[in-house]
Enzyme design. Structure first.
Site, PDB file in Angstrom:
ATOM      1  N   ARG A  54       5.834   9.151  -4.247  1.00 47.51           N
ATOM      2  CA  ARG A  54       4.937   8.154  -4.837  1.00 47.51           C
ATOM      3  C   ARG A  54       3.563   8.130  -4.157  1.00 47.51           C
ATOM      4  NH1 ARG A  54       9.996   7.419  -5.408  1.00 47.51           N
ATOM      5  NH2 ARG A  54      10.868   6.303  -7.176  1.00 47.51           N
ATOM      6  N   HIS A  95      15.002  -6.715   7.923  1.00 51.44           N
ATOM      7  CA  HIS A  95      13.581  -6.675   8.277  1.00 51.44           C
ATOM      8  C   HIS A  95      12.737  -6.282   7.070  1.00 51.44           C
ATOM      9  CE1 HIS A  95       9.990  -4.634  10.091  1.00 51.44           C
ATOM     10  NE2 HIS A  95       9.972  -5.760  10.773  1.00 51.44           N
ATOM     11  N   GLU A 147       0.332  -6.921   8.436  1.00 50.87           N
ATOM     12  CA  GLU A 147      -1.037  -7.318   8.747  1.00 50.87           C
ATOM     13  C   GLU A 147      -2.014  -7.112   7.592  1.00 50.87           C
ATOM     14  OE1 GLU A 147       1.394  -7.033  12.122  1.00 50.87           O
ATOM     15  OE2 GLU A 147       0.869  -5.327  10.857  1.00 50.87           O
TER      16      GLU A 147
END
Length: 158
Positions: free
Chosen positions: A136, A97, A67
């Site tokens: 990270r 996915h 999104e």
């Protein structure tokens, strides 16, 4: 150079433009919140350290990384917004996915940037594990949120 040997927070800050009057929108994925919150904190700290005003940093939450593109588009169309920074994390799983989401997000963010002719920054981690993500997002490899903020600032100079 792979990030295995690089701190993501090591970057050149030479010739950065003044940003005290610039408006930044930061779109943050709610998925993998521990990671995305750390990215957001690094991003905001870097923007503030380089002259952004706190009231000129606008945060919008979206459910997941997929999104981010629509969230970015809604913000990029606001004339007062100078740059949009997208922060998310998609961790590799056992299915494809991961590939579909990462490809869609990268293309979507690029398309928004080109459509609105303003910086829309890809600050999305795509690690193999939660540990790599945390490395990270403020861990041993620095913070990709810092890098995303510096990228936005540098792109405003173009």
């Amino acid at each position: 150079m792979s990030s295995q040997h690089k701190n993501l927070s090591d970057f050149s800050t030479e010739s950065l433009p003044a940003i005290q009057d610039k408006q930044f929108a930061v779109v943050v994925s709610e998925w993998n919140t521990e990671v995305t919150e750390a990215l957001f904190q690094g991003c905001v700290a870097t923007l503030l350290a380089h002259g952004a005003q706190a009231e000129n940093i606008h945060r919008v939450q979206v459910p997941g990384s997929f999104e981010l593109s629509l969230g970015a588009q809604k913000l990029a169309q606001i004339p007062e917004i100078d740059a949009v920074i997208c922060l998310g994390c998609v961790i590799q799983g056992e299915t494809r996915h991961f590939d579909f989401i990462c490809d869609a997000v990268a293309k979507g963010i690029t398309d928004v940037s080109l459509k609105y002719d303003k910086p829309v920054i890809f600050g999305v981690l795509t690690p193999n594990s939660q540990e790599q993500a945390m490395d990270r997002a403020g861990g041993k490899h620095g913070n990709k949120g810092d890098e995303a903020a510096i990228t936005a600032i540098k792109m405003l100079a173009i």
